[in-house]
Design an enzyme around this catalytic site. Structure first.
Site, short mmCIF file in Angstrom:
data_model
loop_
_atom_site.label_atom_id
_atom_site.label_comp_id
_atom_site.label_asym_id
_atom_site.label_seq_id
_atom_site.Cartn_x
_atom_site.Cartn_y
_atom_site.Cartn_z
N HIS A 197 -11.12 -37.55 5.77
CA HIS A 197 -12.04 -37.16 6.78
C HIS A 197 -13.46 -37.83 6.49
O HIS A 197 -14.22 -38.21 7.29
CB HIS A 197 -12.17 -35.73 6.70
CG HIS A 197 -10.95 -35.20 7.68
ND1 HIS A 197 -9.63 -34.97 6.91
CD2 HIS A 197 -10.54 -35.38 8.84
CE1 HIS A 197 -8.80 -34.44 7.92
NE2 HIS A 197 -9.30 -34.79 8.90
N ARG A 241 -13.52 -32.86 17.29
CA ARG A 241 -13.30 -32.28 15.96
C ARG A 241 -14.33 -31.18 16.05
O ARG A 241 -15.21 -31.33 15.43
CB ARG A 241 -13.23 -33.27 14.74
CG ARG A 241 -12.03 -34.27 14.91
CD ARG A 241 -12.28 -35.07 13.51
NE ARG A 241 -11.03 -35.92 13.23
CZ ARG A 241 -10.97 -37.19 13.33
NH1 ARG A 241 -11.98 -37.66 13.96
NH2 ARG A 241 -9.93 -37.63 13.25
N ARG A 274 -10.73 -30.00 20.25
CA ARG A 274 -9.39 -29.49 19.42
C ARG A 274 -9.75 -28.37 18.70
O ARG A 274 -11.03 -27.95 18.18
CB ARG A 274 -9.19 -30.59 18.26
CG ARG A 274 -8.10 -30.20 17.53
CD ARG A 274 -7.68 -31.23 16.47
NE ARG A 274 -8.68 -31.57 15.33
CZ ARG A 274 -8.54 -32.47 14.58
NH1 ARG A 274 -7.47 -33.29 14.46
NH2 ARG A 274 -9.39 -32.65 13.61
N GLU A 290 1.40 -34.12 14.69
CA GLU A 290 1.03 -34.96 13.46
C GLU A 290 1.76 -34.48 12.25
O GLU A 290 1.61 -34.70 10.95
CB GLU A 290 -0.49 -34.59 13.33
CG GLU A 290 -0.79 -33.08 13.46
CD GLU A 290 -2.41 -32.86 13.33
OE1 GLU A 290 -3.18 -34.07 12.94
OE2 GLU A 290 -3.02 -31.80 13.59
N ASN A 332 -3.17 -40.08 11.89
CA ASN A 332 -3.65 -39.88 10.22
C ASN A 332 -2.81 -39.03 9.53
O ASN A 332 -2.22 -39.45 8.40
CB ASN A 332 -5.10 -39.35 10.16
CG ASN A 332 -5.94 -40.34 11.31
OD1 ASN A 332 -5.55 -41.39 11.30
ND2 ASN A 332 -7.16 -39.45 11.57
N ASP A 333 -2.42 -37.71 9.99
CA ASP A 333 -1.58 -36.94 9.22
C ASP A 333 -0.17 -37.20 9.40
O ASP A 333 0.46 -37.19 8.49
CB ASP A 333 -1.92 -35.32 9.77
CG ASP A 333 -3.14 -34.96 9.12
OD1 ASP A 333 -3.44 -35.09 8.00
OD2 ASP A 333 -4.12 -34.47 9.81
N ARG A 366 -3.38 -38.74 2.04
CA ARG A 366 -4.31 -39.62 2.85
C ARG A 366 -5.58 -39.87 2.08
O ARG A 366 -6.55 -40.44 2.37
CB ARG A 366 -4.54 -39.22 4.15
CG ARG A 366 -5.09 -37.77 4.38
CD ARG A 366 -4.99 -37.32 5.90
NE ARG A 366 -6.17 -37.52 6.79
CZ ARG A 366 -6.63 -36.86 7.99
NH1 ARG A 366 -5.79 -36.26 8.44
NH2 ARG A 366 -7.53 -37.43 8.51
N CYS A 387 -4.77 -40.17 18.92
CA CYS A 387 -6.12 -40.05 18.73
C CYS A 387 -6.39 -40.18 17.02
O CYS A 387 -7.64 -40.12 16.68
CB CYS A 387 -6.57 -38.67 19.22
SG CYS A 387 -5.67 -37.39 18.27
C1 PEP Z 1 -5.05 -37.16 12.80
O1 PEP Z 1 -4.61 -36.38 11.95
O2 PEP Z 1 -4.38 -38.25 13.02
C2 PEP Z 1 -6.14 -36.45 13.53
C3 PEP Z 1 -6.70 -36.97 14.78
O3 PEP Z 1 -6.60 -35.54 12.92
P1 PEP Z 1 -7.81 -35.57 11.46
O4 PEP Z 1 -7.82 -36.83 11.34
O5 PEP Z 1 -8.81 -34.69 11.84
O6 PEP Z 1 -6.86 -34.68 10.72
MG MG Z 2 -4.83 -34.35 11.67
#
Ligand code: PEP
Ligand code: MG
Length: 754
Positions: free
Chosen positions: A362, A469, A505, A603, A626-627, A637, A674
């Site tokens: 993050h 976020r 979110r 996710e 991402n997740d 990650r 996203c």
């Molecule tokens: C993701 O997981 O792709 C996402 C957009 O949320 P975050 O990166 O805040 O976990």
């Molecule tokens: Mg996420």
């Protein structure tokens, strides 16, 4: 002495790196021989010099700064003769040269022994005595034996390149370090080292300006901890056995021990600030305890660490705000967190460097959103020695330059110019629609979190916010923000983009987004209490947030709500119940707000397979790639060790997203992406080939992606997708996409991709 010798050798063998091995030797020797100084010099072949690399007794600032040319001084004499030199009064020797940097004037007795391995002199170990006295033969052999021991460690470090790095680090020359991943961009600035209190090893060295006030703060901190211990002991007296209570007394005694207090003060006087001095004293003590025969005493090493942390916490309370961020701050740390980043005024932040984490962490995502380059996973980052140093951060190649040379700076200035030119050319696209050659409109939305990224998002021509976020405003505070405070924050974002949609979110804390004021300690935080799980377990937090969001949207009606970390439909049902409750309350209070569209983040792999059931409950989906990537590939990650395995272009990730889009469309629900892949032009094109309805990304990537969108027709992208679906490896997918981008004249975008 034999016993000390044996234990010191064991400790040196266990030391994790050369600086610590050297530091153990000089401290132990000084204690065992009851001398005033012990120092270790190493050979710097490149500069033909002996460099002071560790000392107990000379000023700390002398480390790396005292450099003697080959053949110069008594150290040179020991190395040249390859045998010990034992002098009653050093100054009488013709080779003697006084180095003011060490503050050595009052010393007379000198004993130096060469450190030799395979006939090669690697360095010199020296002890000094204030009085005029010759060292006994037994002392000479003691030092000799340790020097031989050290030779093995040094030649090992030399073979692995550790010495070269160390020497470069203490010198003035420039050198480079490699990270495992990064975020695009390059920058020059000054390091500001941040560290968590719990990690003693991450505390940097810092020169101290006012020694006396530093010492008095240290005394105050120790006294405060002593008070705490007494109070704890008094509180426990009825509930603990007498021998357990005695433990508190033992800790208090330790706190008062000359070794701990005087040892630290001595180091402060030598020029280091209190936390750095305490770190070194603690290391010595912990090592001494860990080495004890008696198992009970060995365990006391943990108590010392705990005492140390308590003192540090108190010392830290003197620090906030005391040190200013440089105007070109590069945030550096063992593991830089999103909240540490958020504390830096955005106008002063130019780069991020972290020993741990990856480009999907993050902290890297927020850096990217701010257009700040980051280098993550720099394994051998010498954190404690970087504070205040000039650095170049090269996020494209995941490289870091310490004290960059003029050539390196010039090279990066050129790169920055090229980037600016490309950005400038792209500005023409702001007003143009995000549409493929065959007329398919793919709205590009912005990801935001900090209020400061609203303006860049608006300027980039984003058609709304695809991911706000909301945890970011929580991360930058030291307590939960109240309902009204939250309302004001959310209102600014909703208002700035109205009438365009803003997808808010709900709180997604946990994982690597920890709130300092709501600590959660877990073995495996990414598989733990995160996102919606916390919100459902704490309805008071969730309801406060929902009420604030609804009130913020009053009269604007551009709000969409998005639920993070959904793994099963039960969570959606529970969340919908609370959303309805908060909405009804706000409505009853007279606010004019429409019930928003509600969406779910896809996710977690289980959600991929329940799209149809979810589609019966919500209005839209947003893929958190991402997740989804981390959970599908079982690649943390945030873990730099496995960053090479983390790739959203992995065929399985692409297939999962394709399935989500197909099933959502079958149920007449739109899908957005996203996660960070939406901002990677190569990935964005594939997603459009799959029929994604919109993309949401950091503002810095938006025009690049728009350029790519406008260069292809959707029909071409569908064909491209079919070709990609025959590939079996992420690298092959990336290579093919880069090839297509180059051929379409979009080579300039390839560097920005991962
Ligand atoms: C993701 O997981 O792709 C996402 C957009 O949320 P975050 O990166 O805040 O976990
Ligand atoms: Mg996420």
């Amino acid at each position: 002495m034999l016993d000390t010798l044996r234990r010191t050798i064991q400790e040196v063998n266990r030391a994790p790196d050369l600086p610590r091995a050297l530091s153990i030797i000089v401290t132990r020797v000084k204690q065992a021989m009851a001398v005033d100084v012990c120092s270790a010099y190493l050979v710097d072949e490149e500069n033909q010099q002996y460099v002071l690399m560790a000392t107990d007794g000379y000023r700390a600032t002398a480390i790396g700064a005292v450099r003697l040319d080959f053949g110069q001084g008594l150290v040179g004499e020991v190395a040249r003769r390859e045998e010990p030199l034992n002098l009653e009064n050093a100054a009488d020797h013709p080779a003697y040269v006084l180095s003011r940097k060490t503050g050595e004037e009052p010393f007379h007795g000198f004993l130096g022994v060469p450190i030799i391995q395979h006939r090669k002199v690697l360095g010199v170990l020296v002890v000094r005595h204030r009085d005029q006295r010759r060292f006994a033969e037994q002392e000479e052999t003691f030092l000799f034996t340790l020097a031989a021991q050290l030779a093995g460690a040094i030649s090992h470090a030399s073979a692995s390149g550790e010495i070269t790095r160390l020497l470069q680090d203490t010198g003035q020359s420039s050198y480079a370090l490699k990270g495992r991943s990064g975020t695009p961009g390059a920058t020059v600035g000054h390091a500001y080292v941040v560290y968590p209190l719990a990690n003693l090893d991450a505390i940097p060295d810092r020169a101290v300006a006012d020694v006396d006030s530093e010492i008095s703060e240290f005394h105050t901190a120790v006294a405060g901890v002593e008070r705490d211990m007494r109070m704890m002991s008094a509180r426990m007296v009825d509930s603990l056995a007498a021998e357990d209570i005695a433990l508190f007394d033992a800790l208090i005694l330790m706190l008062r021990s000359e070794n701990l207090v005087d040892g630290t003060i001595e180091k402060i006087r030598a020029g280091n600030w209190a936390p750095g001095a305490l770190r070194d004293t603690l290391r010595e003590h912990v090592a001494a305890f860990e080495d004890m025969e008696d198992a009970y005493l060995r365990e006391r090493a943990g108590d010392i660490r705990d005492l140390g942390r308590r003192i540090l916490e108190r010392l830290h309370s003197f620090q906030p705000g005391a040190r200013e961020y440089p105007k070109d701050t590069i945030l550096v740390g063992e593991e830089v967190s999103a909240s540490q980043l958020a504390e830096v005024p955005v106008t002063q932040l130019v780069g991020v460097v972290s020993a741990r984490g990856s480009s999907a962490s993050h902290v890297a995502i927020i850096a990217r959103a701010l257009g700040v380059p980051a280098v993550m996973g720099v394994d051998d980052l010498p954190v404690s020695r970087l504070d205040g140093q000039e650095l170049v951060v090269d996020g494209y190649q995941s490289r870091l330059f310490v004290r960059p040379s003029a050539d390196i700076r010039k090279e990066f200035a050129r790169l920055q110019r090229e980037e600016e030119e490309l950005t400038h050319e792209l500005l023409d696209l702001i007003e143009l629609p995000s549409q493929t050659l065959d007329g398919v409109h793919v709205p590009l939305y912005a990801n935001t979190g900090l209020l400061t990224d609203i303006t860049p998002s608006l300027r980039s021509g984003a058609e709304g916010v695809g991911l706000y976020r909301t945890e970011v405003p929580f991360l930058i505070r030291d307590r939960f923000p109240g309902e009204e405070e939250q309302r004001r924050t959310y209102r600014q974002v909703l208002e700035a983009f109205a009438p365009a949609p803003v997808t808010v979110r709900t709180l997604d804390i946990g994982g690597d987004k920890m709130l300092s004021y709501f600590p959660v300690v877990e073995e495996n935080p990414f598989l733990g209490w995160r996102g919606i799980r916390i919100s459902l377990d704490h309805p008071e937090i969730f309801l406060t947030q929902l009420r604030a969001v609804f009130r913020a949207a009053a009269g604007l009606n551009n709000l969409r709500l998005l639920l993070p970390m959904i793994s099963s439909v039960g969570e959606i049902d529970a969340a919908l119940g609370l959303i309805r409750r908060a909405y009804d309350e706000v409505l009853e209070e007279g606010e004019a707000v429409d019930y928003p569209q509600i969406g779910v983040m896809i996710e977690i792999p289980s959600a991929v397979f329940q799209v149809q059931a979810m589609a019966r409950r919500v209005d839209f989906f947003s893929v958190g790639s991402n997740d989804l990537t981390q959970y599908l590939l079982a690649v943390d990650r945030n873990n730099s060790q496995v960053a090479d395995l983390y790739d959203a272009l992995h065929p399985s990730v692409l297939r999962a997203i394709h399935k989500v889009i197909q099933e959502a469309h079958a149920a007449d629900r739109p899908v957005s992406v996203c996660g960070e892949m939406a901002g990677d032009p190569a990935a964005a094109l594939l997603l459009i080939g799959m029929g994604v309805d919109s993309l949401s990304m950091n503002a810095a990537s938006l025009l690049r992606v728009k350029w790519a969108v406008r260069t292809f027709s959707q029909a071409q992208l569908q064909e491209l997708l079919e070709e990609v679906q025959t590939l079996e490896e992420p690298a092959a997918v990336r290579a093919l996409m880069h090839d297509h981008l180059e051929r379409a004249g979009l080579g300039g975008l390839v560097r920005a991709g991962r």
